[in-house]
Design a protein around this motif. Structure first.
Motif, PDB file in Angstrom:
ATOM      1  N   TYR A 335      33.734  36.116  46.212  1.00  7.10           N
ATOM      2  CA  TYR A 335      34.315  36.493  44.925  1.00  7.10           C
ATOM      3  C   TYR A 335      34.512  38.008  44.902  1.00  7.10           C
ATOM      4  O   TYR A 335      33.552  38.761  44.744  1.00  7.10           O
ATOM      5  CB  TYR A 335      33.409  36.044  43.779  1.00  7.10           C
ATOM      6  N   ASP A 336      35.744  38.426  45.063  1.00  7.66           N
ATOM      7  CA  ASP A 336      36.089  39.844  45.076  1.00  7.66           C
ATOM      8  C   ASP A 336      36.381  40.299  43.652  1.00  7.66           C
ATOM      9  O   ASP A 336      37.210  39.699  42.947  1.00  7.66           O
ATOM     10  CB  ASP A 336      37.309  40.075  45.971  1.00  7.66           C
ATOM     11  N   GLU A 337      35.724  41.350  43.205  1.00  6.70           N
ATOM     12  CA  GLU A 337      35.855  41.773  41.807  1.00  6.70           C
ATOM     13  C   GLU A 337      37.273  42.207  41.450  1.00  6.70           C
ATOM     14  O   GLU A 337      37.763  41.914  40.359  1.00  6.70           O
ATOM     15  CB  GLU A 337      34.856  42.899  41.508  1.00  6.70           C
ATOM     16  N   ALA A 338      37.933  42.924  42.348  1.00  3.71           N
ATOM     17  CA  ALA A 338      39.306  43.375  42.063  1.00  3.71           C
ATOM     18  C   ALA A 338      40.247  42.177  41.917  1.00  3.71           C
ATOM     19  O   ALA A 338      41.081  42.122  41.003  1.00  3.71           O
ATOM     20  CB  ALA A 338      39.795  44.302  43.162  1.00  3.71           C
ATOM     21  N   ARG A 339      40.099  41.199  42.833  1.00  7.36           N
ATOM     22  CA  ARG A 339      40.936  39.990  42.754  1.00  7.36           C
ATOM     23  C   ARG A 339      40.634  39.185  41.497  1.00  7.36           C
ATOM     24  O   ARG A 339      41.531  38.647  40.854  1.00  7.36           O
ATOM     25  CB  ARG A 339      40.724  39.123  43.985  1.00  7.36           C
ATOM     26  N   ASP A 402      30.343  39.162  36.891  1.00  9.50           N
ATOM     27  CA  ASP A 402      29.086  38.721  37.480  1.00  9.50           C
ATOM     28  C   ASP A 402      29.406  37.697  38.570  1.00  9.50           C
ATOM     29  O   ASP A 402      29.824  36.569  38.274  1.00  9.50           O
ATOM     30  CB  ASP A 402      28.199  38.097  36.402  1.00  9.50           C
ATOM     31  N   THR A 403      29.260  38.088  39.817  1.00  9.73           N
ATOM     32  CA  THR A 403      29.553  37.178  40.927  1.00  9.73           C
ATOM     33  C   THR A 403      28.282  36.461  41.348  1.00  9.73           C
ATOM     34  O   THR A 403      27.246  37.087  41.582  1.00  9.73           O
ATOM     35  CB  THR A 403      30.136  37.953  42.118  1.00  9.73           C
ATOM     36  N   GLN A 404      28.375  35.140  41.441  1.00  7.83           N
ATOM     37  CA  GLN A 404      27.256  34.310  41.836  1.00  7.83           C
ATOM     38  C   GLN A 404      27.630  33.512  43.081  1.00  7.83           C
ATOM     39  O   GLN A 404      28.740  33.624  43.597  1.00  7.83           O
ATOM     40  CB  GLN A 404      26.866  33.382  40.673  1.00  7.83           C
ATOM     41  N   THR A 405      26.737  32.691  43.534  1.00 10.83           N
ATOM     42  CA  THR A 405      26.988  31.947  44.764  1.00 10.83           C
ATOM     43  C   THR A 405      28.121  30.944  44.601  1.00 10.83           C
ATOM     44  O   THR A 405      29.017  30.841  45.451  1.00 10.83           O
ATOM     45  CB  THR A 405      25.717  31.193  45.209  1.00 10.83           C
ATOM     46  N   ALA A 408      31.931  32.789  39.451  1.00  7.86           N
ATOM     47  CA  ALA A 408      31.942  34.162  38.943  1.00  7.86           C
ATOM     48  C   ALA A 408      32.209  34.104  37.446  1.00  7.86           C
ATOM     49  O   ALA A 408      32.973  33.248  36.974  1.00  7.86           O
ATOM     50  CB  ALA A 408      33.007  34.995  39.637  1.00  7.86           C
ATOM     51  N   ILE A 409      31.577  34.996  36.709  1.00 10.01           N
ATOM     52  CA  ILE A 409      31.793  35.062  35.264  1.00 10.01           C
ATOM     53  C   ILE A 409      32.475  36.392  34.955  1.00 10.01           C
ATOM     54  O   ILE A 409      31.904  37.461  35.191  1.00 10.01           O
ATOM     55  CB  ILE A 409      30.469  34.949  34.493  1.00 10.01           C
ATOM     56  N   VAL A 410      33.690  36.304  34.433  1.00 10.82           N
ATOM     57  CA  VAL A 410      34.478  37.496  34.109  1.00 10.82           C
ATOM     58  C   VAL A 410      34.483  37.666  32.594  1.00 10.82           C
ATOM     59  O   VAL A 410      35.001  36.809  31.869  1.00 10.82           O
ATOM     60  CB  VAL A 410      35.915  37.389  34.642  1.00 10.82           C
ATOM     61  N   SER A 411      33.910  38.751  32.111  1.00  7.45           N
ATOM     62  CA  SER A 411      33.844  39.015  30.670  1.00  7.45           C
ATOM     63  C   SER A 411      34.999  39.909  30.246  1.00  7.45           C
ATOM     64  O   SER A 411      35.347  40.865  30.947  1.00  7.45           O
ATOM     65  CB  SER A 411      32.510  39.677  30.317  1.00  7.45           C
ATOM     66  N   TYR A 435      34.639  31.443  33.277  1.00  8.71           N
ATOM     67  CA  TYR A 435      33.873  30.924  34.415  1.00  8.71           C
ATOM     68  C   TYR A 435      34.871  30.502  35.494  1.00  8.71           C
ATOM     69  O   TYR A 435      35.660  29.570  35.296  1.00  8.71           O
ATOM     70  CB  TYR A 435      33.008  29.745  33.979  1.00  8.71           C
ATOM     71  N   VAL A 436      34.831  31.210  36.619  1.00  4.21           N
ATOM     72  CA  VAL A 436      35.831  31.027  37.669  1.00  4.21           C
ATOM     73  C   VAL A 436      35.158  30.452  38.921  1.00  4.21           C
ATOM     74  O   VAL A 436      34.080  30.908  39.337  1.00  4.21           O
ATOM     75  CB  VAL A 436      36.509  32.372  38.019  1.00  4.21           C
TER      76      VAL A 436
END
Length: 453
Positions: A335-339, A402-405, A408-411, A435-436
């Protein structure tokens, strides 16, 4: 005194002749009226003379003091005749007569009003969409080529462009660099359209600039600032050398949009990067340094294999296919934060279009099939259909990731204007958690949306 008629001598002041009775009074009255006539005639002639003298003096004074006004009046009469001639003649346009009436100064001919600059440029600035990213671009040449950043379209050949009216069109990447953050897209629908004018020399520090694009998915946004630095160089995924530093607001989604000179409206740069530690500092690639490369792609396009292999796209796909055959579980893409940020911003832009057109299809492929988000979105669009509600999104900031295993949760913090079915307007603020997850192909999908009032 003697009588004028018979010559008899009479006493002084006699009213009648004592001999013949002739009246002296009538003669005296006649003489009095004759004298009065002479006096009135003299006064009248004196008045005429004085009037003529004063009028001649005033005319002389006017001629001496106002030659410029007289010439201007004569010039205007001639120009009015030209305008009338241009209106009636089929071979002379109204535009020509207007030009003849008023020749602008050099400053007026090169400087434009900012409203005019923004209004004209926005018709040639586009939002660029891929499956997991959103960026901006602008018309480069009249053959339908559009400039953007390489990182906006990296890994894709076919992309979607959306104009200021929400009209979507297909585009194909015909040039891309893995060294410089630039790419070129060919759009058949834009062939024959007039491009933006390019500035072919370096701009100066202090130049007022206008950045256009779709920051945070807010399309047709313009921000004004100044060119605050030259020759900035830094290393990242791409090579940024001798780029412009600006303080105009630039956010994710603005990438690839044009940087305009605030006075001439010419493109001076390609908005490309944001200094994450200080969001007031952004960078733009000078257009004059990339013109040769872009023109070469426009005249000799790269083929699909060349475009795809620039970022080893085909090799990555092949490697994934082999891995997918060996593993039954879902392909675990990091899970890439920029993407992720670009994915959510892109979703929000598509969601606005889906609400406007009441069409679930705009967002369906970004939702995990048969998930809670999938059904909630489909049902909501069905509920509001036909009620003529209006949504105008004004803010969409990604505040935390918040990237998890396994997800990912994008706020986000979102603000929008809303008009209900009764025509009443309200302003809404929302904090949301998206929730992605990834599907079997490694694409991001939204499975749930948590909304906090």
């Amino acid at each position: 005194m003697f009588c004028l008629k018979c010559g008899t001598k009479n006493i002084e002041n006699a009213r009648f002749c004592s001999q013949c009775g002739h009246s002296y009074t009538r003669y005296q009255q006649r003489n009095r009226w004759w004298l009065t006539g002479i006096i009135l005639t003299f006064l009248l002639m004196s008045g005429v003379f004085i009037y003529a003298f004063v009028l001649d003096k005033e005319r002389t004074k006017e001629t001496i003091q106002t030659p410029v006004e007289k010439i201007a009046e004569s010039t205007k009469l001639v120009e009015d005749e030209k305008e009338a001639s241009a209106t009636t003649s089929p071979n002379v346009t109204q535009k020509k007569s207007t030009t003849e009436q008023k020749v602008p100064s050099p400053q007026t001919s090169t400087e434009k009003d900012k409203k005019e600059i923004i209004r004209e440029a926005q018709t040639r600035v586009y939002t660029i969409l891929t499956e997991d990213s959103l960026g901006s671009g602008f018309l480069f040449q009249d053959n339908g080529t559009v400039v953007t950043n390489a990182h906006v379209v990296a890994g894709y050949i076919d992309v979607i462009l959306r104009d200021q009216n929400g009209q979507e069109m297909s585009g194909k990447v015909i040039g891309i660099s893995n060294q410089y953050d630039v790419a070129l897209i060919e759009v058949q629908n834009l062939k024959g359209s007039s491009p933006l004018e390019m500035e072919m020399k370096e701009s100066e520090v202090g130049t007022e600039v206008i950045a256009l694009g779709s920051p945070q998915g807010l399309e047709n946004t313009a921000s004004i600032g100044y060119l605050t630095g030259l020759d900035r160089s830094f290393a990242s995924e791409f090579q940024y050398e001798n780029v412009y530093q600006i303080d105009a607001q630039v956010s994710p989604g603005s990438s690839g949009g044009p940087l305009l000179d605030g006075k001439t409206g010419k493109v001076i740069g390609i908005n490309s990067a944001l200094l994450t530690s200080d969001e007031s500092i952004a960078f733009s690639i000078p257009i004059y340094t990339m013109t040769d490369l872009l023109t070469n792609w426009s005249q000799s396009p790269m083929d699909e294999n060349e475009v795809a292999s620039t970022f080893n796209f085909y090799n990555e796909v092949s490697a994934y296919d082999e891995y997918a055959e060996e593993e039954e579980d879902t392909y675990d893409v990091p899970y890439d934060e920029a993407r992720l940020a670009n994915f959510i911003i892109n979703f929000r832009g598509n969601y606005e279009t889906a609400l406007r057109d009441e069409n679930f299809g705009y967002i369906e492929d970004q939702l995990l099939y048969d998930s809670q988000a999938y059904h909630e979105m489909a049902n909501y669009l069905d509920e509001i259909s036909g009620q003529e509600m209006i949504f105008k999104f004004t803010l969409n900031d990604v505040t935390h990731i918040d990237t998890q295993t396994d997800q990912a949760i994008v706020s986000t913090y979102e603000v929008f204007d809303f008009m209900n079915a009764a025509g009443e307007w309200s302003i809404y603020e929302r904090i949301k958690d998206y929730y992605v997850v990834t599907d079997e192909y490694g694409d991001y999908k939204i499975k749930h949306i948590e909304i906090y009032q």
